[in-house]
Design a protein around this motif. Structure first.
Motif, PDB file in Angstrom:
ATOM      1  N   ASP A 103      31.164   9.599 -13.575  1.00 21.84           N
ATOM      2  CA  ASP A 103      29.758   9.197 -13.702  1.00 21.84           C
ATOM      3  C   ASP A 103      29.440   7.997 -12.823  1.00 21.84           C
ATOM      4  OD1 ASP A 103      29.086  11.199 -15.547  1.00 21.84           O
ATOM      5  OD2 ASP A 103      29.812   9.993 -17.219  1.00 21.84           O
ATOM      6  N   ASP A 104      30.225   7.811 -11.767  1.00 23.11           N
ATOM      7  CA  ASP A 104      30.019   6.739 -10.796  1.00 23.11           C
ATOM      8  C   ASP A 104      29.918   7.405  -9.422  1.00 23.11           C
ATOM      9  OD1 ASP A 104      30.505   4.744  -8.820  1.00 23.11           O
ATOM     10  OD2 ASP A 104      31.505   3.477 -10.293  1.00 23.11           O
ATOM     11  N   ASP A 105      28.776   7.271  -8.776  1.00 23.09           N
ATOM     12  CA  ASP A 105      28.559   7.956  -7.499  1.00 23.09           C
ATOM     13  C   ASP A 105      29.590   7.573  -6.447  1.00 23.09           C
ATOM     14  OD1 ASP A 105      26.401   9.281  -8.542  1.00 23.09           O
ATOM     15  OD2 ASP A 105      24.900   7.902  -7.709  1.00 23.09           O
ATOM     16  N   ALA A 106      30.116   6.359  -6.527  1.00 23.14           N
ATOM     17  CA  ALA A 106      31.078   5.902  -5.520  1.00 23.14           C
ATOM     18  C   ALA A 106      32.458   6.519  -5.725  1.00 23.14           C
ATOM     19  CB  ALA A 106      31.183   4.381  -5.549  1.00 23.14           C
ATOM     20  N   GLY A 135      36.621  -3.367 -17.367  1.00 20.71           N
ATOM     21  CA  GLY A 135      36.279  -1.958 -17.405  1.00 20.71           C
ATOM     22  C   GLY A 135      35.669  -1.417 -16.131  1.00 20.71           C
ATOM     23  N   LYS A 136      35.740  -2.190 -15.037  1.00 22.88           N
ATOM     24  CA  LYS A 136      35.191  -1.758 -13.755  1.00 22.88           C
ATOM     25  C   LYS A 136      36.312  -1.244 -12.845  1.00 22.88           C
ATOM     26  CE  LYS A 136      31.386  -5.090 -13.978  1.00 22.88           C
ATOM     27  NZ  LYS A 136      30.710  -6.230 -13.321  1.00 22.88           N
ATOM     28  N   TRP A 137      35.923  -0.666 -11.707  1.00 25.50           N
ATOM     29  CA  TRP A 137      36.886  -0.193 -10.719  1.00 25.50           C
ATOM     30  C   TRP A 137      37.394  -1.350  -9.864  1.00 25.50           C
ATOM     31  CZ3 TRP A 137      39.154   4.425 -10.565  1.00 25.50           C
ATOM     32  CH2 TRP A 137      38.561   5.481 -11.265  1.00 25.50           C
ATOM     33  N   HIS A 138      38.692  -1.353  -9.603  1.00 22.26           N
ATOM     34  CA  HIS A 138      39.318  -2.378  -8.774  1.00 22.26           C
ATOM     35  C   HIS A 138      40.309  -1.721  -7.819  1.00 22.26           C
ATOM     36  CE1 HIS A 138      37.642  -5.715 -11.109  1.00 22.26           C
ATOM     37  NE2 HIS A 138      37.861  -4.954 -12.168  1.00 22.26           N
ATOM     38  N   LEU A 139      40.444  -2.307  -6.635  1.00 22.41           N
ATOM     39  CA  LEU A 139      41.345  -1.776  -5.620  1.00 22.41           C
ATOM     40  C   LEU A 139      42.672  -2.522  -5.651  1.00 22.41           C
ATOM     41  CD1 LEU A 139      41.770   0.147  -3.191  1.00 22.41           C
ATOM     42  CD2 LEU A 139      40.937  -1.719  -1.724  1.00 22.41           C
ATOM     43  N   LEU A 158      37.175  -1.519   0.594  1.00 25.98           N
ATOM     44  CA  LEU A 158      36.266  -2.032  -0.441  1.00 25.98           C
ATOM     45  C   LEU A 158      34.809  -1.764  -0.088  1.00 25.98           C
ATOM     46  CD1 LEU A 158      38.040  -5.438  -1.105  1.00 25.98           C
ATOM     47  CD2 LEU A 158      37.649  -3.680  -2.846  1.00 25.98           C
ATOM     48  N   ASP A 159      34.466  -2.016   1.168  1.00 23.65           N
ATOM     49  CA  ASP A 159      33.081  -1.845   1.607  1.00 23.65           C
ATOM     50  C   ASP A 159      32.645  -0.387   1.540  1.00 23.65           C
ATOM     51  OD1 ASP A 159      32.914  -4.542   2.100  1.00 23.65           O
ATOM     52  OD2 ASP A 159      33.195  -4.373   4.263  1.00 23.65           O
ATOM     53  N   SER A 160      33.586   0.538   1.663  1.00 28.73           N
ATOM     54  CA  SER A 160      33.239   1.959   1.651  1.00 28.73           C
ATOM     55  C   SER A 160      32.716   2.414   0.295  1.00 28.73           C
ATOM     56  CB  SER A 160      34.465   2.806   2.029  1.00 28.73           C
ATOM     57  OG  SER A 160      35.408   2.842   0.979  1.00 28.73           O
ATOM     58  N   LYS A 161      32.956   1.638  -0.749  1.00 31.32           N
ATOM     59  CA  LYS A 161      32.493   1.998  -2.098  1.00 31.32           C
ATOM     60  C   LYS A 161      31.180   1.313  -2.464  1.00 31.32           C
ATOM     61  CE  LYS A 161      35.901   4.710  -3.344  1.00 31.32           C
ATOM     62  NZ  LYS A 161      35.669   6.169  -3.498  1.00 31.32           N
ATOM     63  N   LYS A 162      30.636   0.486  -1.575  1.00 28.70           N
ATOM     64  CA  LYS A 162      29.401  -0.221  -1.891  1.00 28.70           C
ATOM     65  C   LYS A 162      28.195   0.697  -1.704  1.00 28.70           C
ATOM     66  CE  LYS A 162      31.181  -4.820  -0.769  1.00 28.70           C
ATOM     67  NZ  LYS A 162      31.069  -5.994   0.114  1.00 28.70           N
ATOM     68  N   PRO A 167      33.554  10.255   0.213  1.00 28.96           N
ATOM     69  CA  PRO A 167      32.560  10.068   1.269  1.00 28.96           C
ATOM     70  C   PRO A 167      33.196  10.140   2.646  1.00 28.96           C
ATOM     71  CG  PRO A 167      32.329   8.410  -0.458  1.00 28.96           C
ATOM     72  CD  PRO A 167      33.587   9.146  -0.743  1.00 28.96           C
ATOM     73  N   GLU A 168      32.433  10.571   3.633  1.00 33.01           N
ATOM     74  CA  GLU A 168      32.971  10.709   4.987  1.00 33.01           C
ATOM     75  C   GLU A 168      33.460   9.376   5.530  1.00 33.01           C
ATOM     76  OE1 GLU A 168      33.588  13.449   6.668  1.00 33.01           O
ATOM     77  OE2 GLU A 168      32.978  14.513   4.868  1.00 33.01           O
ATOM     78  N   GLN A 169      32.792   8.271   5.144  1.00 33.51           N
ATOM     79  CA  GLN A 169      33.176   6.964   5.685  1.00 33.51           C
ATOM     80  C   GLN A 169      34.609   6.608   5.317  1.00 33.51           C
ATOM     81  OE1 GLN A 169      30.805   3.684   4.355  1.00 33.51           O
ATOM     82  NE2 GLN A 169      31.785   2.219   5.690  1.00 33.51           N
ATOM     83  N   ILE A 170      34.968   6.806   4.039  1.00 31.45           N
ATOM     84  CA  ILE A 170      36.324   6.421   3.647  1.00 31.45           C
ATOM     85  C   ILE A 170      37.346   7.387   4.225  1.00 31.45           C
ATOM     86  CG2 ILE A 170      36.439   7.671   1.435  1.00 31.45           C
ATOM     87  CD1 ILE A 170      37.811   5.060   0.370  1.00 31.45           C
ATOM     88  N   LYS A 171      36.990   8.653   4.390  1.00 37.38           N
ATOM     89  CA  LYS A 171      37.909   9.585   5.019  1.00 37.38           C
ATOM     90  C   LYS A 171      38.194   9.153   6.450  1.00 37.38           C
ATOM     91  CE  LYS A 171      36.624  13.566   2.192  1.00 37.38           C
ATOM     92  NZ  LYS A 171      35.968  14.890   2.168  1.00 37.38           N
ATOM     93  N   TYR A 172      37.179   8.643   7.136  1.00 37.30           N
ATOM     94  CA  TYR A 172      37.367   8.163   8.498  1.00 37.30           C
ATOM     95  C   TYR A 172      38.282   6.945   8.506  1.00 37.30           C
ATOM     96  CZ  TYR A 172      36.546   5.813  12.895  1.00 37.30           C
ATOM     97  OH  TYR A 172      36.738   5.165  14.078  1.00 37.30           O
ATOM     98  N   ILE A 173      38.053   6.006   7.590  1.00 34.17           N
ATOM     99  CA  ILE A 173      38.890   4.807   7.515  1.00 34.17           C
ATOM    100  C   ILE A 173      40.339   5.186   7.301  1.00 34.17           C
ATOM    101  CG2 ILE A 173      39.401   2.758   6.116  1.00 34.17           C
ATOM    102  CD1 ILE A 173      36.351   2.611   5.559  1.00 34.17           C
ATOM    103  N   MET A 174      40.580   6.118   6.382  1.00 36.43           N
ATOM    104  CA  MET A 174      41.941   6.528   6.091  1.00 36.43           C
ATOM    105  C   MET A 174      42.585   7.169   7.325  1.00 36.43           C
ATOM    106  SD  MET A 174      42.403   5.607   3.014  1.00 36.43           S
ATOM    107  CE  MET A 174      41.528   5.247   1.497  1.00 36.43           C
ATOM    108  N   ALA A 175      41.870   8.082   7.972  1.00 37.86           N
ATOM    109  CA  ALA A 175      42.437   8.795   9.110  1.00 37.86           C
ATOM    110  C   ALA A 175      42.710   7.855  10.275  1.00 37.86           C
ATOM    111  CB  ALA A 175      41.486   9.905   9.547  1.00 37.86           C
ATOM    112  N   ALA A 176      41.879   6.833  10.424  1.00 37.41           N
ATOM    113  CA  ALA A 176      41.998   5.937  11.572  1.00 37.41           C
ATOM    114  C   ALA A 176      43.102   4.903  11.417  1.00 37.41           C
ATOM    115  CB  ALA A 176      40.669   5.213  11.796  1.00 37.41           C
TER     116      ALA A 176
END
Length: 247
Positions: free
Chosen positions: A38-41, A155-159, A243-247, A1-10
């Motif tokens: 199969d997870d949109d995030a 079995g869920k995603w974790h950071l 974390l918030d970028s995946k919500k 998603p564009e949001q996480i790309k922005y977070i990373m670049a910034a």
């Protein structure tokens, strides 16, 4: 998603791979592949193959630890799901990310090294060394998160996030501090700064396997997404933004 790309670049990103286009500038070693989660995030992710030793992992570009001499800080962040694994005891000693000077030879590795273990502990031996032992843990003892305390068992995603400065290292799961160590920066078993000052020696960087030395610890069959290396010290607020970028 564009949001996480922005977070990373910034935030001082040295390397970022979302796997949306497969390996991109990484190389699959062994039998891992890229799948739709199969997870949109998360979308496309790297699916590793477990059970072997030093055989299955994703090889990242060899320059990801060469950019921190000025900033004197390095952070590693990656989303992890236990994916192809179903029994916690099967991967309780596995690594998440390791780095060496060369590929394994004769089923073992050589110095220099960096190891970020799935169970929440660390090792560095690069221009000085630190085993991040109990005595330098801020809580007085290392807490291990594996088998009965497996943080991936749902079995869920974790950071996963590891943050290094010359005299401090931290490991976070989902933005929660799990282990912290304070070092003197001098003498035996107290040097982190080699990770920044001699990071160009860590040219064989492995996500998802290639355990240190000749230990019999298997490459885990985990799924990985959005792996990022930074030349700054990520704060808890920074981690929360990821974390918030995946919500």
């Amino acid at each position: 998603p564009e949001q996480i790309k922005y977070i990373m670049a910034a935030k001082g990103t040295v390397y970022f791979n979302s796997f949306e286009f497969g390996a991109a500038d990484a190389t699959v070693v062994g039998e891992g592949t890229f799948i739709d989660s199969d997870d949109d995030a998360h979308g496309m992710v790297f699916s590793n193959v477990g059970g072997a030793q030093r055989s299955n992992y994703l090889l990242l570009p060899g320059d990801v630890f060469t950019h921190a001499k000025e900033t004197q800080a390095t952070s590693i962040a990656v989303w992890v799901n236990r994916g192809n694994e179903s029994v916690s005891s099967a991967y309780m000693w596995s690594p998440l990310l390791t780095a060496y000077g060369a590929a394994p030879s004769g089923n073992t590795n050589t110095f220099p090294m960096l190891a970020c273990q799935y169970r929440g502990v660390l090792q560095i031996n690069c221009g000085g060394w630190c085993d991040f032992t109990d005595d330098i843990n801020a809580a007085g003892a290392n807490k291990l998160y594996h088998d009965g305390t497996d943080w991936l068992s749902d079995g869920k995603w974790h950071l996963y996030t590891a943050v290094f400065t010359p005299k401090n290292a931290k490991v976070y799961f989902d933005g929660e501090l799990k282990n912290e160590w304070n070092v003197s920066g001098e003498g035996d078993n107290n040097v982190i700064a080699g990770l920044f000052n001699a990071g160009d020696q860590l040219s064989y960087v492995c996500l998802g396997g290639n355990q240190a030395w000749n230990w019999g610890d298997n490459d885990p069959g985990f799924w990985f997404d959005d792996v990022a290396i930074y030349n700054i010290e990520l704060t808890q607020a920074d981690i929360q933004a990821i974390l918030d970028s995946k919500k």
